[in-house]
Write a protein that holds these residues in place. Structure first.
Motif, PDB file in Angstrom:
ATOM      1  N   ALA A 106      21.100  37.634 -62.049  1.00 36.35           N
ATOM      2  CA  ALA A 106      21.654  36.646 -61.188  1.00 36.35           C
ATOM      3  C   ALA A 106      22.844  37.678 -60.313  1.00 36.35           C
ATOM      4  O   ALA A 106      23.062  37.243 -59.211  1.00 36.35           O
ATOM      5  CB  ALA A 106      22.640  35.824 -61.983  1.00 36.35           C
TER       6      ALA A 106
ATOM      7  N   SER B 296      23.021  37.468 -56.386  1.00 37.05           N
ATOM      8  CA  SER B 296      24.052  36.896 -55.791  1.00 37.05           C
ATOM      9  C   SER B 296      24.643  38.023 -54.593  1.00 37.05           C
ATOM     10  O   SER B 296      25.099  37.437 -53.609  1.00 37.05           O
ATOM     11  CB  SER B 296      25.058  36.739 -56.804  1.00 37.05           C
ATOM     12  OG  SER B 296      26.510  36.254 -56.375  1.00 37.05           O
ATOM     13  N   ARG B 297      24.745  39.042 -54.982  1.00 31.33           N
ATOM     14  CA  ARG B 297      24.983  40.248 -54.049  1.00 31.33           C
ATOM     15  C   ARG B 297      24.194  40.327 -52.829  1.00 31.33           C
ATOM     16  O   ARG B 297      24.610  40.301 -51.634  1.00 31.33           O
ATOM     17  CB  ARG B 297      24.975  41.714 -54.612  1.00 31.33           C
ATOM     18  CG  ARG B 297      26.132  41.900 -55.471  1.00 31.33           C
ATOM     19  CD  ARG B 297      25.981  42.945 -56.576  1.00 31.33           C
ATOM     20  NE  ARG B 297      25.986  44.238 -55.643  1.00 31.33           N
ATOM     21  CZ  ARG B 297      26.918  45.144 -55.715  1.00 31.33           C
ATOM     22  NH1 ARG B 297      28.067  44.796 -56.511  1.00 31.33           N
ATOM     23  NH2 ARG B 297      27.142  46.350 -54.976  1.00 31.33           N
TER      24      ARG B 297
ATOM     25  N   ARG C 295      25.051  37.199 -50.705  1.00 26.88           N
ATOM     26  CA  ARG C 295      26.408  37.635 -49.931  1.00 26.88           C
ATOM     27  C   ARG C 295      26.211  38.442 -48.822  1.00 26.88           C
ATOM     28  O   ARG C 295      26.646  38.359 -47.730  1.00 26.88           O
ATOM     29  CB  ARG C 295      27.251  38.349 -51.083  1.00 26.88           C
ATOM     30  CG  ARG C 295      28.709  38.496 -50.442  1.00 26.88           C
ATOM     31  CD  ARG C 295      29.607  37.095 -50.458  1.00 26.88           C
ATOM     32  NE  ARG C 295      30.225  36.957 -49.629  1.00 26.88           N
ATOM     33  CZ  ARG C 295      30.090  35.915 -48.771  1.00 26.88           C
ATOM     34  NH1 ARG C 295      29.605  34.633 -49.080  1.00 26.88           N
ATOM     35  NH2 ARG C 295      30.807  35.660 -47.517  1.00 26.88           N
TER      36      ARG C 295
END
Length: 167
Positions: free
Chosen positions: A132, A136-137, A140
């Motif tokens: 995760a 998530s990075r 982003r």
């Protein structure tokens, strides 16, 4: 004192290191050497809407690969999976074999040119880990691509030092 400042100290953007060689982003849209791991996002070969989060830990050469909704990769075996191989190959294109090998603590031959050579030098073994944070990075980074080009500072990066002294 301002005359001694370098031009990059006056900008709100960081310098980007040019890739060792150009690469196509369709198969591996995100690859990084971060958090003590070679990690990234690899597109599925069978489902356009599925991606895999793969990583290789530098400290103990464990790897993990799972879908973006934490389902394990079906091709996991000793030595890696196809997603990890694709990730390593793209990392070598992005950063160069020397930098990738040094980061993951692999002793590769001087004539090594591929991610497969890096993986063979470390003999990765599977250990489940969280994908995760990597995904998530990646999301982003995608969000930053949607922003309009500007030289103004981004409010969410206000903590990042833009110059010399902290006030």
């Amino acid at each position: 004192m301002n005359a001694a400042r370098k031009p990059w100290e006056e900008r709100s953007a960081a310098r980007v290191v040019a890739p060792a060689r150009s690469r196509k982003l369709a198969k591996v849209p995100f690859v990084e050497l971060a958090d003590g791991r070679l990690q990234g996002v690899v597109s599925s070969g069978s489902d356009i809407e599925r991606v895999y989060v793969s990583s290789l830990t530098a400290a103990n050469h464990s790897f993990h690969c799972s879908t973006n909704n934490n389902r394990p990769c079906g091709g996991i075996r000793r030595g890696g999976c196809n997603h990890l191989r694709a990730l390593a190959d793209e990392a070598v294109l992005q950063y160069g074999v020397e930098r990738v090998a040094r980061y993951v603590r692999a002793d590769v031959a001087e004539d090594a040119t591929t991610g497969a050579a890096v993986l063979a030098a470390v003999d990765p073994w599977h250990e489940p880990s969280a994908g995760a944070p990597v995904f998530s990075r990646f999301l982003r980074h995608l969000a930053y691509l949607e922003l309009a080009a500007t030289t103004e500072p981004l409010p969410e990066l206000h903590w990042f030092p833009a110059g010399g002294a902290v006030r």
